[in-house]
Design an enzyme around this catalytic site. Structure first.
Site, PDB file in Angstrom:
ATOM      1  N   LEU A  41       0.885  -1.166   0.000  1.00 17.88           N
ATOM      2  CA  LEU A  41       0.000   0.000   0.000  1.00 17.88           C
ATOM      3  C   LEU A  41       0.918   1.210   0.000  1.00 17.88           C
ATOM      4  O   LEU A  41       1.917   1.227   0.720  1.00 17.88           O
ATOM      5  CB  LEU A  41      -0.869   0.035   1.257  1.00 17.88           C
ATOM      6  CG  LEU A  41      -2.261  -0.548   1.217  1.00 17.88           C
ATOM      7  CD1 LEU A  41      -2.918  -0.440   2.589  1.00 17.88           C
ATOM      8  CD2 LEU A  41      -3.130   0.085   0.173  1.00 17.88           C
ATOM      9  N   ASP A  42       0.593   2.200  -0.784  1.00 22.19           N
ATOM     10  CA  ASP A  42       1.415   3.398  -0.843  1.00 22.19           C
ATOM     11  C   ASP A  42       1.531   4.049   0.534  1.00 22.19           C
ATOM     12  O   ASP A  42       0.658   3.891   1.394  1.00 22.19           O
ATOM     13  CB  ASP A  42       0.798   4.420  -1.803  1.00 22.19           C
ATOM     14  CG  ASP A  42       0.750   3.924  -3.228  1.00 22.19           C
ATOM     15  OD1 ASP A  42       1.633   3.142  -3.611  1.00 22.19           O
ATOM     16  OD2 ASP A  42      -0.173   4.318  -3.950  1.00 22.19           O
ATOM     17  N   PHE A  43       2.575   4.831   0.700  1.00 19.88           N
ATOM     18  CA  PHE A  43       2.824   5.591   1.920  1.00 19.88           C
ATOM     19  C   PHE A  43       1.607   6.419   2.311  1.00 19.88           C
ATOM     20  O   PHE A  43       1.258   6.514   3.478  1.00 19.88           O
ATOM     21  CB  PHE A  43       4.049   6.493   1.664  1.00 19.88           C
ATOM     22  CG  PHE A  43       4.494   7.317   2.826  1.00 19.88           C
ATOM     23  CD1 PHE A  43       5.158   6.737   3.895  1.00 19.88           C
ATOM     24  CD2 PHE A  43       4.291   8.688   2.847  1.00 19.88           C
ATOM     25  CE1 PHE A  43       5.592   7.496   4.969  1.00 19.88           C
ATOM     26  CE2 PHE A  43       4.722   9.464   3.904  1.00 19.88           C
ATOM     27  CZ  PHE A  43       5.367   8.862   4.973  1.00 19.88           C
TER      28      PHE A  43
END
Length: 177
Positions: A41-43
């Protein structure tokens, strides 16, 4: 071993960060030794992250050949019209090619935890929530898809991967599955 974790906004999906300005990582949440993220999952995304110590299970969860559906609740800037929703459902063309059709519907704002920092909202620009289901997982795909139809993503929360649901886990909480 399989663990469901509610990844908070602003946390990396890895246990170390070698950047010049270190950012929060999974190491700060008391997860068992030897597990790693099955997918990413992206930052700046939140929600369900599965972790495992089983390479074959990680492969089944992440390999596109297994077509594990992923479901997201996405707050977008603007009001989605029928054409934008239809385009997302049919698949949009991104710079790396066309996406597969997606399961998309407009939803009421979901009951979620407050995000820190809060999403920047503008009083003169409406926002809306979409429920988006995908069976592929390109880099920042949901954000790029909504931008392609003129609806920039403000907040993105993954709520399911295959049969695994986020459920009542609060940000930073995890449980064995």
């Amino acid at each position: 071993m399989l663990i469901a974790f509610n990844k908070p906004f602003g946390v990396l999906c890895q246990f170390t960060d070698r950047s010049a300005t270190p950012r929060p990582t999974l190491a700060g949440f008391g997860l068992p030794a030897g597990v790693y993220a099955a997918g990413r999952l992206d930052f700046d995304s939140e929600g369900l992250l599965l972790l495992t110590d089983d390479g074959a299970l990680a492969h089944r969860l992440t390999d596109p050949a297994h077509k594990q559906a992923k479901r997201y609740w996405v707050q977008v800037e603007g009001e989605p019209d029928a054409a934008a929703v239809a385009a997302l459902r049919d698949g949009v063309t991104l710079n790396d090619g066309p996406t597969r059709p997606a399961d998309v519907r407009i939803i009421a704002p979901p009951a979620l935890w407050p995000r820190e920092p809060p999403v920047r909202l503008r009083k003169t620009v409406p926002d809306a929530w979409l429920d988006i289901g995908l069976r592929e997982g390109r880099n920042r795909q949901v954000r790029r898809m909504t931008a392609a139809v003129g609806l920039p993503t403000l907040r993105l929360v993954r709520v399911a991967i295959g049969a695994h649901r986020l459920g009542a886990l609060r940000p930073g909480e995890w449980e064995y599955r």
